[in-house]
Design a protein around this motif. Structure first.
Motif, PDB file in Angstrom:
ATOM      1  N   ALA A 212      63.646  39.518  21.882  1.00 33.79           N
ATOM      2  CA  ALA A 212      63.284  38.621  23.115  1.00 33.79           C
ATOM      3  C   ALA A 212      61.983  38.976  23.586  1.00 33.79           C
ATOM      4  O   ALA A 212      61.071  38.016  24.136  1.00 33.79           O
ATOM      5  N   SER A 213      61.359  39.923  23.100  1.00 29.15           N
ATOM      6  CA  SER A 213      59.944  40.321  23.567  1.00 29.15           C
ATOM      7  C   SER A 213      58.902  39.642  22.780  1.00 29.15           C
ATOM      8  O   SER A 213      57.850  39.446  22.877  1.00 29.15           O
ATOM      9  N   LEU A 214      59.401  39.319  21.378  1.00 29.83           N
ATOM     10  CA  LEU A 214      58.529  38.655  20.466  1.00 29.83           C
ATOM     11  C   LEU A 214      58.504  37.140  20.431  1.00 29.83           C
ATOM     12  O   LEU A 214      57.419  36.540  19.897  1.00 29.83           O
ATOM     13  N   VAL A 215      59.618  36.621  20.972  1.00 27.38           N
ATOM     14  CA  VAL A 215      59.799  35.109  20.858  1.00 27.38           C
ATOM     15  C   VAL A 215      58.892  34.363  21.687  1.00 27.38           C
ATOM     16  O   VAL A 215      58.115  33.311  21.252  1.00 27.38           O
ATOM     17  N   PRO A 216      58.093  34.836  22.897  1.00 26.90           N
ATOM     18  CA  PRO A 216      56.994  34.256  23.469  1.00 26.90           C
ATOM     19  C   PRO A 216      55.792  34.051  22.540  1.00 26.90           C
ATOM     20  O   PRO A 216      55.127  33.030  22.929  1.00 26.90           O
ATOM     21  N   LEU A 217      55.696  35.073  21.658  1.00 27.83           N
ATOM     22  CA  LEU A 217      54.369  35.040  20.946  1.00 27.83           C
ATOM     23  C   LEU A 217      54.734  33.902  19.646  1.00 27.83           C
ATOM     24  O   LEU A 217      53.657  33.400  19.056  1.00 27.83           O
ATOM     25  N   MET A 247      69.364  33.369  16.774  1.00 30.55           N
ATOM     26  CA  MET A 247      68.229  32.455  17.031  1.00 30.55           C
ATOM     27  C   MET A 247      68.764  31.331  18.082  1.00 30.55           C
ATOM     28  O   MET A 247      67.596  31.109  18.934  1.00 30.55           O
ATOM     29  N   LYS A 248      69.670  30.952  18.261  1.00 29.49           N
ATOM     30  CA  LYS A 248      70.193  29.738  19.196  1.00 29.49           C
ATOM     31  C   LYS A 248      70.179  30.768  20.609  1.00 29.49           C
ATOM     32  O   LYS A 248      69.537  30.030  21.558  1.00 29.49           O
ATOM     33  N   ALA A 249      70.661  31.764  20.659  1.00 28.90           N
ATOM     34  CA  ALA A 249      70.818  32.609  21.791  1.00 28.90           C
ATOM     35  C   ALA A 249      69.327  33.042  22.564  1.00 28.90           C
ATOM     36  O   ALA A 249      69.197  32.948  23.608  1.00 28.90           O
ATOM     37  N   LEU A 250      68.306  32.952  21.317  1.00 24.29           N
ATOM     38  CA  LEU A 250      66.916  33.304  21.946  1.00 24.29           C
ATOM     39  C   LEU A 250      66.439  31.938  22.199  1.00 24.29           C
ATOM     40  O   LEU A 250      65.114  32.062  22.564  1.00 24.29           O
ATOM     41  N   GLY A 251      67.038  30.955  22.304  1.00 21.29           N
ATOM     42  CA  GLY A 251      66.460  29.659  22.692  1.00 21.29           C
ATOM     43  C   GLY A 251      65.432  29.066  21.494  1.00 21.29           C
ATOM     44  O   GLY A 251      64.775  28.005  21.734  1.00 21.29           O
ATOM     45  N   LEU A 252      65.499  29.547  20.207  1.00 24.57           N
ATOM     46  CA  LEU A 252      64.611  29.079  19.158  1.00 24.57           C
ATOM     47  C   LEU A 252      65.232  27.627  18.511  1.00 24.57           C
ATOM     48  O   LEU A 252      66.511  27.487  18.567  1.00 24.57           O
TER      49      LEU A 252
END
Length: 252
Positions: A212-217, A247-252
């Motif tokens: 979750a901390s990496l996804v915005p990057l 992946m889907k739960a992270l909104g990717l």
């Protein structure tokens, strides 16, 4: 941003036949597979038909560095047959590696020459990291930085976050440092260091990486797809399903 989702077929190499896995991967929600040598080598056209029949694409494939150096046209033809846009050398053996900046700069030059040959065909060459590129050399410099410094704008990056963590480096820092060069992101996850089960790897979301901390990057990079990979899962279907659910739960 919604990313296309690929599955590295190396993950389930120990559960043949590979062709039988493709419809299952499609049913889990994957858009593509990322094959490795020798999965596609014997008959690239047949492999492409199997992908088409399953409704899966191929965005990139792993290939040997020596193939890029000695047989570039053969692998360019394979890329075009598979419909891939990324040619991805992922490894050099311990016997080949040298702990000098010159060796790693030379590797970057080899990748760059391959990239120049691939570009007229609409293809890109991307390096895939393991842990050794992040181990400092005797002079304190890092192989990964030498590779890209000499590779120039013809060498792209498939970043493997799990191996970066294994090397004791920070995937957030590397996602930021090489954002303009990153064209694919492997969401490889790792169990706590020292874990022996499944060689210490886990499904995405079951390990120690704070995704979750990496996804915005991710959105700052040039990547348009993410890849699930596990080097030795005991249950490939659990790994594949759990990873895409994460992946889907992270909104990717």
């Amino acid at each position: 941003m919604t990313y296309r989702k690929a599955y590295q077929l190396y993950s389930s190499r120990n559960f043949p036949p590979l062709a039988a896995q493709l419809p299952t991967l499609k049913s889990f929600g994957y858009d593509a597979i990322e094959p490795w040598l020798p999965a596609y080598e014997a008959d690239p056209k047949l492999f492409r038909r199997q992908l088409d029949d399953a409704g899966l694409a191929c965005y990139g494939f792993h290939m040997p560095l020596v193939g890029l150096v000695d047989e570039p046209q053969r692998f360019i033809d394979i890329a075009l047959t598979l419909g891939a846009s990324l040619m991805i050398p992922p490894y050099v053996t311990p016997q080949e590696r040298e702990d000098t900046p010159g060796y790693w700069r030379g590797l970057g030059e080899k990748l760059s020459r391959g990239g120049e040959l691939a570009a007229p065909h609409g293809l890109k060459v991307a390096w895939h990291n393991h842990d050794f590129e992040y181990r400092p050399l005797p002079d304190g410099s890092r192989p990964i930085d030498h590779i890209f410094a000499t590779g120039g704008d013809k060498v792209w990056f498939e970043i493997d976050c799990g191996w970066i963590v294994r090397a004791g480096a920070d995937p957030a820092a590397e996602l930021t440092r090489y954002a303009d060069r990153i064209v694919a992101i492997q969401l490889k996850d790792t169990a706590p260091l020292g874990t022996s089960e499944d060689d210490g790897w886990t499904a995405t979301g079951d390990g120690i990486i704070n995704w979750a901390s990496l996804v915005p990057l991710f959105a700052r990079t040039a990547a348009d797809h993410v890849v699930a990979e596990h080097d030795n899962p005991g249950d490939w279907q659990y790994f594949a399903r759990r990873s895409i659910e994460t992946m889907k739960a992270l909104g990717l």
